[in-house]
Design a protein around this motif. Structure first.
Motif, PDB file in Angstrom:
ATOM      1  N   SER A 132       0.977  -1.039   0.316  1.00  0.00           N
ATOM      2  CA  SER A 132      -0.105  -0.185   0.158  1.00  0.00           C
ATOM      3  C   SER A 132       0.932   1.730  -0.066  1.00  0.00           C
ATOM      4  O   SER A 132       0.798   2.483  -1.036  1.00  0.00           O
ATOM      5  CB  SER A 132      -1.001   0.320   1.336  1.00  0.00           C
ATOM      6  N   CYS A 133       2.200   1.042   0.412  1.00  0.00           N
ATOM      7  CA  CYS A 133       2.673   2.587   0.747  1.00  0.00           C
ATOM      8  C   CYS A 133       3.405   2.352  -0.724  1.00  0.00           C
ATOM      9  O   CYS A 133       3.609   3.838  -1.390  1.00  0.00           O
ATOM     10  CB  CYS A 133       4.392   2.391   1.896  1.00  0.00           C
ATOM     11  N   THR A 134       3.673   1.559  -1.343  1.00  0.00           N
ATOM     12  CA  THR A 134       3.750   1.449  -2.946  1.00  0.00           C
ATOM     13  C   THR A 134       3.753   1.996  -3.580  1.00  0.00           C
ATOM     14  O   THR A 134       3.902   3.151  -5.065  1.00  0.00           O
ATOM     15  CB  THR A 134       4.941   0.128  -3.256  1.00  0.00           C
ATOM     16  N   TYR A 135       2.264   1.676  -3.959  1.00  0.00           N
ATOM     17  CA  TYR A 135       1.144   1.774  -5.079  1.00  0.00           C
ATOM     18  C   TYR A 135       0.169   2.562  -4.668  1.00  0.00           C
ATOM     19  O   TYR A 135      -0.299   3.591  -5.141  1.00  0.00           O
ATOM     20  CB  TYR A 135       0.355   0.392  -5.149  1.00  0.00           C
ATOM     21  N   GLY A 136      -0.013   3.100  -3.392  1.00  0.00           N
ATOM     22  CA  GLY A 136      -1.098   4.138  -2.533  1.00  0.00           C
ATOM     23  C   GLY A 136      -2.447   3.775  -3.081  1.00  0.00           C
ATOM     24  O   GLY A 136      -2.591   3.051  -4.191  1.00  0.00           O
ATOM     25  N   GLY A 137      -3.454   4.311  -2.672  1.00  0.00           N
ATOM     26  CA  GLY A 137      -4.739   4.273  -2.593  1.00  0.00           C
ATOM     27  C   GLY A 137      -5.508   3.814  -2.264  1.00  0.00           C
ATOM     28  O   GLY A 137      -4.552   2.692  -1.142  1.00  0.00           O
ATOM     29  N   ILE A 138      -6.559   3.058  -2.573  1.00  0.00           N
ATOM     30  CA  ILE A 138      -7.208   2.133  -1.344  1.00  0.00           C
ATOM     31  C   ILE A 138      -7.358   1.203  -2.431  1.00  0.00           C
ATOM     32  O   ILE A 138      -7.085   0.339  -3.593  1.00  0.00           O
ATOM     33  CB  ILE A 138      -9.287   2.184  -1.971  1.00  0.00           C
ATOM     34  N   MET A 139      -6.478   0.448  -1.281  1.00  0.00           N
ATOM     35  CA  MET A 139      -5.769  -1.406  -1.967  1.00  0.00           C
ATOM     36  C   MET A 139      -7.060  -2.445  -1.449  1.00  0.00           C
ATOM     37  O   MET A 139      -7.284  -2.886   0.002  1.00  0.00           O
ATOM     38  CB  MET A 139      -5.050  -2.078  -1.990  1.00  0.00           C
ATOM     39  N   GLU A 140      -6.869  -3.790  -1.517  1.00  0.00           N
ATOM     40  CA  GLU A 140      -7.509  -5.309  -1.714  1.00  0.00           C
ATOM     41  C   GLU A 140      -6.306  -5.757  -1.501  1.00  0.00           C
ATOM     42  O   GLU A 140      -5.300  -6.105  -2.830  1.00  0.00           O
ATOM     43  CB  GLU A 140      -8.667  -5.466  -2.730  1.00  0.00           C
ATOM     44  N   TYR A 141      -6.079  -6.206  -0.426  1.00  0.00           N
ATOM     45  CA  TYR A 141      -4.715  -7.620   0.022  1.00  0.00           C
ATOM     46  C   TYR A 141      -5.225  -8.590   0.263  1.00  0.00           C
ATOM     47  O   TYR A 141      -6.094  -8.646   1.406  1.00  0.00           O
ATOM     48  CB  TYR A 141      -3.649  -6.870   0.765  1.00  0.00           C
ATOM     49  N   THR A 142      -4.751  -9.822  -0.845  1.00  0.00           N
ATOM     50  CA  THR A 142      -4.791 -11.217   0.371  1.00  0.00           C
ATOM     51  C   THR A 142      -3.975 -12.198   0.107  1.00  0.00           C
ATOM     52  O   THR A 142      -2.985 -11.128  -0.967  1.00  0.00           O
ATOM     53  CB  THR A 142      -6.120 -12.207  -1.181  1.00  0.00           C
ATOM     54  N   LYS A 143      -3.901 -13.225  -0.021  1.00  0.00           N
ATOM     55  CA  LYS A 143      -2.516 -13.936   0.442  1.00  0.00           C
ATOM     56  C   LYS A 143      -2.212 -14.055  -1.407  1.00  0.00           C
ATOM     57  O   LYS A 143      -0.351 -14.216  -1.484  1.00  0.00           O
ATOM     58  CB  LYS A 143      -2.770 -14.702   0.626  1.00  0.00           C
ATOM     59  N   ASN A 144      -3.328 -14.523  -2.026  1.00  0.00           N
ATOM     60  CA  ASN A 144      -2.869 -14.262  -3.299  1.00  0.00           C
ATOM     61  C   ASN A 144      -1.996 -13.378  -4.545  1.00  0.00           C
ATOM     62  O   ASN A 144      -1.818 -13.384  -5.592  1.00  0.00           O
ATOM     63  CB  ASN A 144      -4.045 -15.080  -3.821  1.00  0.00           C
ATOM     64  N   GLY A 145      -2.430 -12.427  -3.337  1.00  0.00           N
ATOM     65  CA  GLY A 145      -1.591 -10.622  -4.308  1.00  0.00           C
ATOM     66  C   GLY A 145      -2.792  -9.422  -3.705  1.00  0.00           C
ATOM     67  O   GLY A 145      -3.203  -9.929  -2.661  1.00  0.00           O
ATOM     68  N   SER A 146      -1.987  -8.262  -4.597  1.00  0.00           N
ATOM     69  CA  SER A 146      -3.500  -7.249  -4.149  1.00  0.00           C
ATOM     70  C   SER A 146      -3.625  -6.643  -5.440  1.00  0.00           C
ATOM     71  O   SER A 146      -2.938  -6.557  -6.634  1.00  0.00           O
ATOM     72  CB  SER A 146      -1.904  -5.912  -3.836  1.00  0.00           C
ATOM     73  N   LYS A 147      -4.721  -5.558  -5.078  1.00  0.00           N
ATOM     74  CA  LYS A 147      -4.998  -4.675  -6.661  1.00  0.00           C
ATOM     75  C   LYS A 147      -5.919  -3.432  -5.952  1.00  0.00           C
ATOM     76  O   LYS A 147      -5.887  -3.911  -4.774  1.00  0.00           O
ATOM     77  CB  LYS A 147      -5.761  -5.818  -7.050  1.00  0.00           C
ATOM     78  N   ASN A 148      -5.271  -2.459  -6.992  1.00  0.00           N
ATOM     79  CA  ASN A 148      -6.006  -1.023  -6.605  1.00  0.00           C
ATOM     80  C   ASN A 148      -7.774  -1.318  -6.255  1.00  0.00           C
ATOM     81  O   ASN A 148      -7.875  -2.381  -7.245  1.00  0.00           O
ATOM     82  CB  ASN A 148      -5.676   0.160  -7.275  1.00  0.00           C
ATOM     83  N   VAL A 149      -8.428  -0.783  -5.713  1.00  0.00           N
ATOM     84  CA  VAL A 149      -9.930  -1.150  -5.578  1.00  0.00           C
ATOM     85  C   VAL A 149      -9.976   0.237  -6.562  1.00  0.00           C
ATOM     86  O   VAL A 149      -9.706   1.724  -6.059  1.00  0.00           O
ATOM     87  CB  VAL A 149     -10.403  -0.798  -4.643  1.00  0.00           C
ATOM     88  N   ASP A 150     -11.005   0.671  -7.426  1.00  0.00           N
ATOM     89  CA  ASP A 150     -10.873   1.713  -8.582  1.00  0.00           C
ATOM     90  C   ASP A 150     -12.514   2.163  -7.618  1.00  0.00           C
ATOM     91  O   ASP A 150     -13.677   2.076  -8.337  1.00  0.00           O
ATOM     92  CB  ASP A 150     -10.505   1.364  -9.552  1.00  0.00           C
ATOM     93  N   VAL A 151     -12.364   3.006  -6.697  1.00  0.00           N
ATOM     94  CA  VAL A 151     -13.011   3.110  -6.561  1.00  0.00           C
ATOM     95  C   VAL A 151     -12.883   5.072  -5.781  1.00  0.00           C
ATOM     96  O   VAL A 151     -12.259   5.249  -5.519  1.00  0.00           O
ATOM     97  CB  VAL A 151     -13.977   3.098  -5.160  1.00  0.00           C
ATOM     98  N   ILE A 152     -14.195   6.165  -5.819  1.00  0.00           N
ATOM     99  CA  ILE A 152     -14.131   7.640  -5.141  1.00  0.00           C
ATOM    100  C   ILE A 152     -15.041   7.201  -4.208  1.00  0.00           C
ATOM    101  O   ILE A 152     -15.936   6.974  -3.712  1.00  0.00           O
ATOM    102  CB  ILE A 152     -14.878   8.335  -5.718  1.00  0.00           C
ATOM    103  N   PRO A 153     -13.676   7.654  -2.331  1.00  0.00           N
ATOM    104  CA  PRO A 153     -14.367   6.699  -1.339  1.00  0.00           C
ATOM    105  C   PRO A 153     -15.405   7.778  -0.907  1.00  0.00           C
ATOM    106  O   PRO A 153     -15.697   9.368  -1.588  1.00  0.00           O
ATOM    107  CB  PRO A 153     -13.015   7.103  -0.740  1.00  0.00           C
ATOM    108  N   ASN A 154     -16.099   7.695  -0.084  1.00  0.00           N
ATOM    109  CA  ASN A 154     -17.808   8.176  -0.082  1.00  0.00           C
ATOM    110  C   ASN A 154     -17.789   7.908   1.566  1.00  0.00           C
ATOM    111  O   ASN A 154     -18.897   7.865   2.369  1.00  0.00           O
ATOM    112  CB  ASN A 154     -18.977   7.821  -0.218  1.00  0.00           C
ATOM    113  N   PHE A 155     -16.779   8.327   2.290  1.00  0.00           N
ATOM    114  CA  PHE A 155     -17.080   8.480   3.779  1.00  0.00           C
ATOM    115  C   PHE A 155     -15.291   8.390   3.878  1.00  0.00           C
ATOM    116  O   PHE A 155     -14.841   9.795   3.169  1.00  0.00           O
ATOM    117  CB  PHE A 155     -16.918   6.512   4.244  1.00  0.00           C
TER     118      PHE A 155
END
Length: 143
Positions: free
Chosen positions: A96-119
């Motif tokens: 998360s420090c490397t890529y920034g943004g909102i991320m989903e992280y699992t044992k199988n890898g990670s991906k950025n979650v492409d949403v505009i936060p409403n919170f």
């Protein structure tokens, strides 16, 4: 060890020199003299990923001075450096420090979650210093 001094002057040593040397050894700057100072308001030892942030910052900064590296290469080296601090580091904080943004992280890898936060995100600091390794061990008991 690199030093982190909080705004209240409290000194923490959070990145062993071996982690920084690892980063420097992966560049073409072995003949250069480098002084690394880390100044941060992120409290050490409270679970906010300060060691991960520092490892990513060191890798990215040093690489930025001497050679171009991809984010993936920076992540790989920063995680390797992080593991000199926390042997069983999951990679979630480093990713998360490397890529920034909102991320989903699992044992199988990670991906950025492409949403505009409403919170609103509120981070509270209990000021209770703890061992990440101990917390991870306790969480593993529930699996």
């Amino acid at each position: 060890m690199a030093e982190l001094r909080t705004t209240k002057g409290r000194l923490y040593r959070i990145i062993p020199e071996t982690a920084l040397r690892m980063v420097i050894n992966h560049t073409n700057c072995l003949h250069e003299r480098i002084k690394i100072s880390i100044k941060s308001d992120i409290p050490a030892g409270v679970g906010l990923g300060s060691s991960s942030a520092c490892c990513v910052a060191a890798a990215s900064s040093i690489f930025g001075l001497f050679e171009k590296k991809s984010k993936e290469e920076i992540l790989t080296l920063a995680l390797e450096a992080e593991k000199t601090v926390f042997e069983n580091a999951s990679g979630a904080d480093t990713t998360s420090c490397t890529y920034g943004g909102i991320m989903e992280y699992t044992k199988n890898g990670s991906k950025n979650v492409d949403v505009i936060p409403n919170f609103y995100l509120v981070i509270a600091n209990s000021k209770i210093i703890h061992s990440t390794s101990d917390v991870v061990s306790r969480v593993k008991q529930f699996k």
